[in-house]
Design a protein around this motif. Structure first.
Motif, short mmCIF file in Angstrom:
data_model
loop_
_atom_site.label_atom_id
_atom_site.label_comp_id
_atom_site.label_asym_id
_atom_site.label_seq_id
_atom_site.Cartn_x
_atom_site.Cartn_y
_atom_site.Cartn_z
N THR A 71 -4.20 -9.36 5.05
CA THR A 71 -4.47 -9.02 6.45
C THR A 71 -3.52 -7.91 6.87
O THR A 71 -2.33 -7.96 6.57
N PHE A 72 -4.07 -6.92 7.57
CA PHE A 72 -3.24 -5.82 8.06
C PHE A 72 -3.40 -5.68 9.56
O PHE A 72 -4.46 -5.99 10.12
N GLY A 73 -2.34 -5.19 10.20
CA GLY A 73 -2.37 -4.98 11.63
C GLY A 73 -3.24 -3.78 11.99
O GLY A 73 -3.48 -2.88 11.16
N GLU A 76 -1.44 -0.46 11.26
CA GLU A 76 -0.77 -0.21 9.98
C GLU A 76 -1.46 0.96 9.25
O GLU A 76 -2.66 0.93 9.01
N LYS A 77 -0.67 1.94 8.90
CA LYS A 77 -1.19 3.10 8.17
C LYS A 77 -0.04 3.76 7.43
O LYS A 77 0.93 4.17 8.06
N PRO A 78 -0.11 3.87 6.12
CA PRO A 78 -1.18 3.31 5.29
C PRO A 78 -1.03 1.80 5.11
O PRO A 78 0.08 1.26 5.16
N ARG A 79 -2.16 1.16 4.92
CA ARG A 79 -2.15 -0.27 4.60
C ARG A 79 -1.78 -0.40 3.13
O ARG A 79 -2.51 0.10 2.26
N ALA A 94 -9.77 -5.67 -9.71
CA ALA A 94 -9.15 -5.97 -8.42
C ALA A 94 -8.97 -4.68 -7.61
O ALA A 94 -9.25 -4.65 -6.40
N VAL A 95 -8.51 -3.63 -8.25
CA VAL A 95 -8.34 -2.34 -7.56
C VAL A 95 -9.68 -1.83 -7.07
O VAL A 95 -9.80 -1.33 -5.95
N ARG A 96 -10.72 -1.95 -7.91
CA ARG A 96 -12.06 -1.49 -7.49
C ARG A 96 -12.54 -2.23 -6.25
O ARG A 96 -13.13 -1.64 -5.34
N ILE A 97 -12.29 -3.54 -6.19
CA ILE A 97 -12.69 -4.33 -5.02
C ILE A 97 -11.91 -3.85 -3.79
O ILE A 97 -12.49 -3.63 -2.72
N ILE A 98 -10.61 -3.68 -3.96
CA ILE A 98 -9.75 -3.30 -2.83
C ILE A 98 -10.15 -1.94 -2.26
O ILE A 98 -10.32 -1.78 -1.06
N ALA A 104 -7.37 -1.61 1.51
CA ALA A 104 -6.01 -1.06 1.54
C ALA A 104 -6.08 0.44 1.29
O ALA A 104 -7.06 0.95 0.74
N ASP A 105 -5.01 1.13 1.69
CA ASP A 105 -4.92 2.59 1.53
C ASP A 105 -3.96 2.98 0.40
O ASP A 105 -3.91 4.14 0.01
#
Length: 381
Positions: A71-73, A76-79, A94-98, A104-105
């Motif tokens: 969870t990110f606020g 938040e940048k970058p996440r 996992a990276v492909r999903i993210i 995430a950034d």
């Protein structure tokens, strides 16, 4: 002073497309750097604030607890998220999903964890010893992240122990495989968090890795420590972990130091109480009151470190169970008590050095790229 001035005039740190000014990163810490604590720190200063460590397998399996941790606020940048994994295919998926779902950034990777339950299965700080496997994980992860323009970075330690240093090979491999930056915790896994970090290793890594930023981590407990690390090692930025426990305002002090401004005085006990209450409110927003207050308890000793609080009141804070109870306890504090000068040193876990637990035969062949079975653990551990 001359060295510090040179540090302050270095080119701005960039992690992929993101300018990081000041060049400060909050290290991911299990059970600490959730969205509430990150937001609290961000209210004091800019930088990159990394989520608790997430296991790659838990992302692929969409474990509910892990998805909640991711969870990110709103601001938040970058996440920024840190992944743990030992299998190139699972890490890449996992990276492909993210990146594919815009979760995430920036993706960092954990090759520095010294905990026995991780190293005994070949994960964390044990893994860079296996150079080919390490290269396969970084390469596959970088390729998966590149599709969305997301930088992938790598964090590791000096090595397993004094006889098995891996950091220079790890830095060169990460650079060659396309990592956007590397971070070095300047201790071995055998040291855990004990003793002193060897900043000279950060300097050697900076000499070995030329084309991407090198960040230093270890024993930054005050803003002056960060300036001194950059001046002594030539590193491009700093990673702050235990130094901010109970001191989220450290990021404001770091921002002032890097801007050449006077570092603000430490807060009075009344101001610390205000921060503590803010922390509680943010945790409640994220986790609800019961889990939030239980989570807050572990922060109490850090917030009150060095202050004249008294053993009975400390005990009651450490058992707090509601926001109303917290408010009542705060009324018993001496709000005018100044920030104690002796509260700037080490905080959090330190422990003692010890032998690193490794899989049988782990040290036999550094070029063996067989995947260990090390991911049967929950995120954040």
């Amino acid at each position: 002073m001359e060295d510090v001035t040179q540090t302050l005039t270095k080119p701005a740190l960039k992690i992929g497309p993101y300018a990081v000014d000041p060049p400060v990163v909050l290290a991911p810490m299990a059970g600490i750097t959730n969205v509430a604590f990150r937001q609290l720190c961000q209210e004091y200063g800019a930088g990159i604030y990394v989520c608790e460590m997430i296991t790659a397998r838990a992302v692929v399996e969409r474990h509910p607890g892990t998805m909640h941790m991711m969870t990110f606020g709103e601001h938040e940048k970058p996440r920024s998220m840190q992944l743990y994994g030992v299998d190139p295919k699972t890490m890449a998926e996992a990276v492909r999903i993210i990146v594919g779902e815009g979760l995430a950034d920036h993706v960092d990777s954990n090759f520095g964890c010294p905990v026995a339950k991780v190293t005994r299965k070949g994960g964390g700080a044990a893994l860079p010893f296996k150079r080919r496997l390490f290269a396969d994980i970084v390469s596959s992860s970088v390729k998966a992240a590149e599709s969305a323009g997301v930088p992938f970075t790598v964090k590791f330690r000096i090595g397993i122990d004094d006889e098995h240093h891996t950091y220079l090979d790890a830095g060169r491999i990460a650079e060659a495989e396309g990592a956007a930056a590397v971070s070095l915790h300047a201790r071995t896994a055998a040291q855990r968090y004990s003793g002193k970090a060897d900043w000279s290793a950060i300097a050697r890594l900076k000499e070995a890795v030329q084309s991407i930023p090198v960040l230093g981590n270890g024993d930054i407990f005050a803003a002056d420590d960060a300036l001194r690390m950059m001046a002594e090692t030539g590193c491009d930025g700093v990673v702050v972990g235990r130094g901010c426990l109970g001191r989220p305002w450290l990021f404001g002090e770091l921002e002032a130091a890097f801007a050449g401004r006077e570092i603000p005085a430490g807060p009075s006990l009344g101001e610390v109480a205000r921060v503590l209450r803010r922390h509680a409110e943010l945790l409640i927003e994220h986790d609800g009151p019961t889990k939030a207050m239980r989570d807050l308890r572990k922060h109490m000793a850090w917030y009150f470190m060095g202050f004249p609080v008294g053993s009975e009141l400390r005990r009651r804070f450490a058992m707090v169970s509601s926001l109303d109870e917290l408010n009542e306890l705060i009324t018993h504090l001496d709000h005018d008590a100044p920030f104690p000068a002796d509260a700037l040193g080490p905080r959090g876990r330190q422990g003692s050095p010890g032998k690193v637990t490794l899989p049988h035969g782990w040290l036999d062949d550094p070029d063996d790229n067989l995947v260990p079975e090390a991911e049967d653990m929950h995120s954040g551990g």
